[in-house]
Design a protein around this motif. Structure first.
Motif, PDB file in Angstrom:
ATOM      1  N   ASP A 142       0.824  -1.206   0.000  1.00  0.00           N
ATOM      2  CA  ASP A 142       0.000   0.000   0.000  1.00  0.00           C
ATOM      3  C   ASP A 142       0.862   1.262   0.000  1.00  0.00           C
ATOM      4  O   ASP A 142       0.495   2.272  -0.616  1.00  0.00           O
ATOM      5  CB  ASP A 142      -0.920   0.002   1.225  1.00  0.00           C
ATOM      6  N   GLU A 143       2.017   1.188   0.670  1.00  0.00           N
ATOM      7  CA  GLU A 143       2.916   2.334   0.714  1.00  0.00           C
ATOM      8  C   GLU A 143       3.714   2.509  -0.579  1.00  0.00           C
ATOM      9  O   GLU A 143       4.315   3.566  -0.795  1.00  0.00           O
ATOM     10  CB  GLU A 143       3.905   2.186   1.881  1.00  0.00           C
ATOM     11  N   THR A 144       3.726   1.472  -1.428  1.00  0.00           N
ATOM     12  CA  THR A 144       4.557   1.503  -2.638  1.00  0.00           C
ATOM     13  C   THR A 144       3.694   1.193  -3.853  1.00  0.00           C
ATOM     14  O   THR A 144       3.721   0.075  -4.385  1.00  0.00           O
ATOM     15  CB  THR A 144       5.701   0.481  -2.530  1.00  0.00           C
ATOM     16  N   PRO A 145       2.903   2.139  -4.324  1.00  0.00           N
ATOM     17  CA  PRO A 145       2.050   1.868  -5.493  1.00  0.00           C
ATOM     18  C   PRO A 145       2.896   1.689  -6.746  1.00  0.00           C
ATOM     19  O   PRO A 145       3.992   2.235  -6.865  1.00  0.00           O
ATOM     20  CB  PRO A 145       1.172   3.124  -5.582  1.00  0.00           C
ATOM     21  N   PRO A 146       2.412   0.893  -7.686  1.00  0.00           N
ATOM     22  CA  PRO A 146       3.166   0.698  -8.940  1.00  0.00           C
ATOM     23  C   PRO A 146       3.273   1.997  -9.718  1.00  0.00           C
ATOM     24  O   PRO A 146       2.377   2.837  -9.701  1.00  0.00           O
ATOM     25  CB  PRO A 146       2.345  -0.353  -9.690  1.00  0.00           C
ATOM     26  N   LEU A 147       4.388   2.140 -10.418  1.00  0.00           N
ATOM     27  CA  LEU A 147       4.606   3.333 -11.231  1.00  0.00           C
ATOM     28  C   LEU A 147       3.702   3.292 -12.453  1.00  0.00           C
ATOM     29  O   LEU A 147       3.458   2.225 -13.026  1.00  0.00           O
ATOM     30  CB  LEU A 147       6.073   3.416 -11.658  1.00  0.00           C
ATOM     31  N   PRO A 148       3.176   4.445 -12.900  1.00  0.00           N
ATOM     32  CA  PRO A 148       2.288   4.451 -14.068  1.00  0.00           C
ATOM     33  C   PRO A 148       3.063   4.174 -15.351  1.00  0.00           C
ATOM     34  O   PRO A 148       4.285   4.329 -15.415  1.00  0.00           O
ATOM     35  CB  PRO A 148       1.713   5.876 -14.060  1.00  0.00           C
TER      36      PRO A 148
END
Length: 526
Positions: A142-148
């Protein structure tokens, strides 16, 4: 004895904890691994888990339905499938699937059980600790969302997630295991150092951004470390299903969130892109494992519990192996059984008919009994996971739980480090100086010229050799073959080394649930 208090007399035999190190550098190391104490512990651990999870359903509220339910977003993200006619195989005359009433009742909606309520009912500190550890790792996602941005495999944000895990994991293990006094043995700091490697490498590669059966094996080893040291004690099937189910939920979220690449996948000709042990547990949930083990290795209390489970399962519908072809059947059993849960995840992330996306699983579904499937999957696990160098080369060995020792002599096994320097991970040849290399080259060149001068034109046989190769005749006349060819062929043919067998070893208390000594590899149907 399975339990209590522990199934391994490990702490008394090898008291010195140490940081795990790499010991398998080539296929010769893989062959040594086949008769190591470490593999004996893995085999015993696997057999005990499969026995305890026998005839046991996953409790309600345990598995996350989002990780096995296909959505419209999944259909858009999955690779497009080419249409092809269905093969005319064993499923053509399959009987209709049974009509199920509502789960746990008929006609009325029942209240669902939350994970917290399940843990309160189990009331086991070790299992609760494992769930908290996996929840902590889940929160880091949750703290590390995937990069767009579109990419087929490997979102770089996964590396940041691994960095956070590496920086915080040691402190979290101290908090959950040492501070809570779940481990009360000696050398607490070194104990954490040895077990940390296995859980840290159970979630894929930070460099390659992939996940496969080797990482799954690392988690199995971590559970073994906790069980051997009594952090997990008095284990039963439900407890093991909890700690493995939450692990698979976490890993599948990692795969979906960061689009992790399959590690060492055989493509569609492999059992699964990422998992194998989940299928073993899932099949054991539908098989009476007491038929596979020595009755003397089971305690009377465990035998009584197994009889009670067998009586309860008589009132439960056990699906047939070909039920995986019916999406409705898979949806019904996906939250109760890890085999069907794994198939449901395939249906979630892949487009196309099942016989195209998973032909090996499709062929397996034609087997008439789950017992035969279990035996086959065990053989496959032995060959494709524990016997393959690309997988086990990443399994490292410590001083207590999975030591690099010979199972018969209890002495340290040979380490073939001629190709790679253990300290620098650089080929040793590159460490030689320029002068030494050039002088050796001159000597070899003179030797080669002298050989050519002494031969008659009719006897001359040109030899192609590197200037830095050895100067003896056997090196000059050696044939060029892949270094792993002989060992690899020996692994899959009948001329298997006797030490490959995971059986009863004289003088050791090993499980009687063994794997065959020789394995005939079956070519997949095309």
């Amino acid at each position: 004895m399975l339990d209590p208090p522990k199934i391994f007399d490990t702490l008394g035999r090898h008291p010195n904890f140490m940081e795990p190190k790499k010991r398998i550098n080539d296929t010769a190391g893989t062959e040594n691994f086949q008769h190591s104490v470490a593999l004996e512990h893995i085999a015993k651990l696997t057999n005990q888990i499969l026995f305890l999870t026998s005839l046991t359903e996953c409790p309600e509220g345990l598995l996350d339905p989002q990780m096995s339910t296909r959505t419209k977003e999944d259909a858009m993200m999955a690779p497009a499938a080419k249409s092809s006619p269905a093969p005319q195989l064993h499923h053509d005359n399959r009987p209709l699937a049974p009509k199920f009433p509502d789960d746990h009742g008929s006609g009325s909606t029942t209240t669902t059980t939350s994970l917290d309520e399940l843990l309160q009912r189990i009331d086991d500190n070790g299992v609760t600790m494992m769930v908290k550890l996996l929840q902590f790792l889940n929160e880091l996602i949750d703290e590390t969302p995937p990069l767009p941005g579109p990419r087929r495999y490997g979102n770089p944000a996964c590396r940041e997630w691994h960095t956070k895990v590496e920086s915080r994991l040691s402190g979290k293990l101290h908090e959950l295991i040492i501070d809570s006094q779940l481990y009360t043995g000696p050398n607490k700091e070194n104990y954490i150092m040895e077990i940390q490697y296995y859980i840290q490498n159970a979630f894929g590669s930070k460099i390659r951004l992939d996940y496969g059966t080797g990482h799954e094996l690392s988690y199995l080893a971590f559970i073994g470390c906790l069980w051997m040291s009594d952090v997990l004690c008095h284990m039963d099937g439900v407890k093991f299903l909890i700690i493995f189910s939450k692990y698979y939920d976490l890993v599948r979220r990692l795969i979906v969130s960061y689009t992790l690449e399959p590690a060492g996948s055989h493509g569609v000709w492999g059992l699964d892109d990422h998992f194998h042990f989940s299928y073993l547990i899932g099949v054991s949930q539908m098989v009476d494992m007491s038929e596979f083990v020595d009755i003397n290795s089971i305690t009377p209390s465990q035998l009584e519990q197994h009889k009670l489970k067998k009586q309860r399962m008589q009132a439960v519908i056990i699906p047939s192996p070909d039920s995986v072809m019916d999406r409705r059947m898979v949806d019904h059993f996906k939250l109760k059984n890890l085999y069907f849960n794994s198939v449901a995840f395939i249906n979630k992330v892949k487009n196309g008919p099942f016989w195209e996306t998973s032909p090996i699983l499709y062929d397996i579904s034609g087997v008439k009994s789950w017992k035969k499937i279990l035996i086959g999957l065990q053989k496959m696990y032995r060959v494709e996971v524990l016997g393959k160098f690309p997988v086990v080369q990443h399994f490292w060995f410590g001083g207590v739980f999975f030591p690099w020792l010979d199972v018969n002599t209890n002495e340290e096994l040979e380490i073939n480090d001629t190709l790679v320097d253990k300290e620098t991970s650089v080929p040793k040849e590159s460490s030689n100086s320029q002068e030494e290399t050039s002088s050796r080259s001159d000597r070899v060149s003179d030797k080669h010229k002298l050989q050519m001068m002494n031969q008659t034109p009719g006897d001359f046989n040109p030899v192609t050799m590197a200037p830095t190769s050895g100067s003896n005749a056997s090196t000059m006349n050696a044939t060029t073959t892949a270094p792993w060819l002989a060992t690899h062929r020996g692994m899959v043919n009948q001329n298997v080394h006797p030490s490959v067998r995971l059986g009863r070893v004289p003088g050791r208390d090993t499980s009687s649930f063994i794997l065959p000594q020789t394995i005939k590899r079956q070519q997949p149907k095309r």
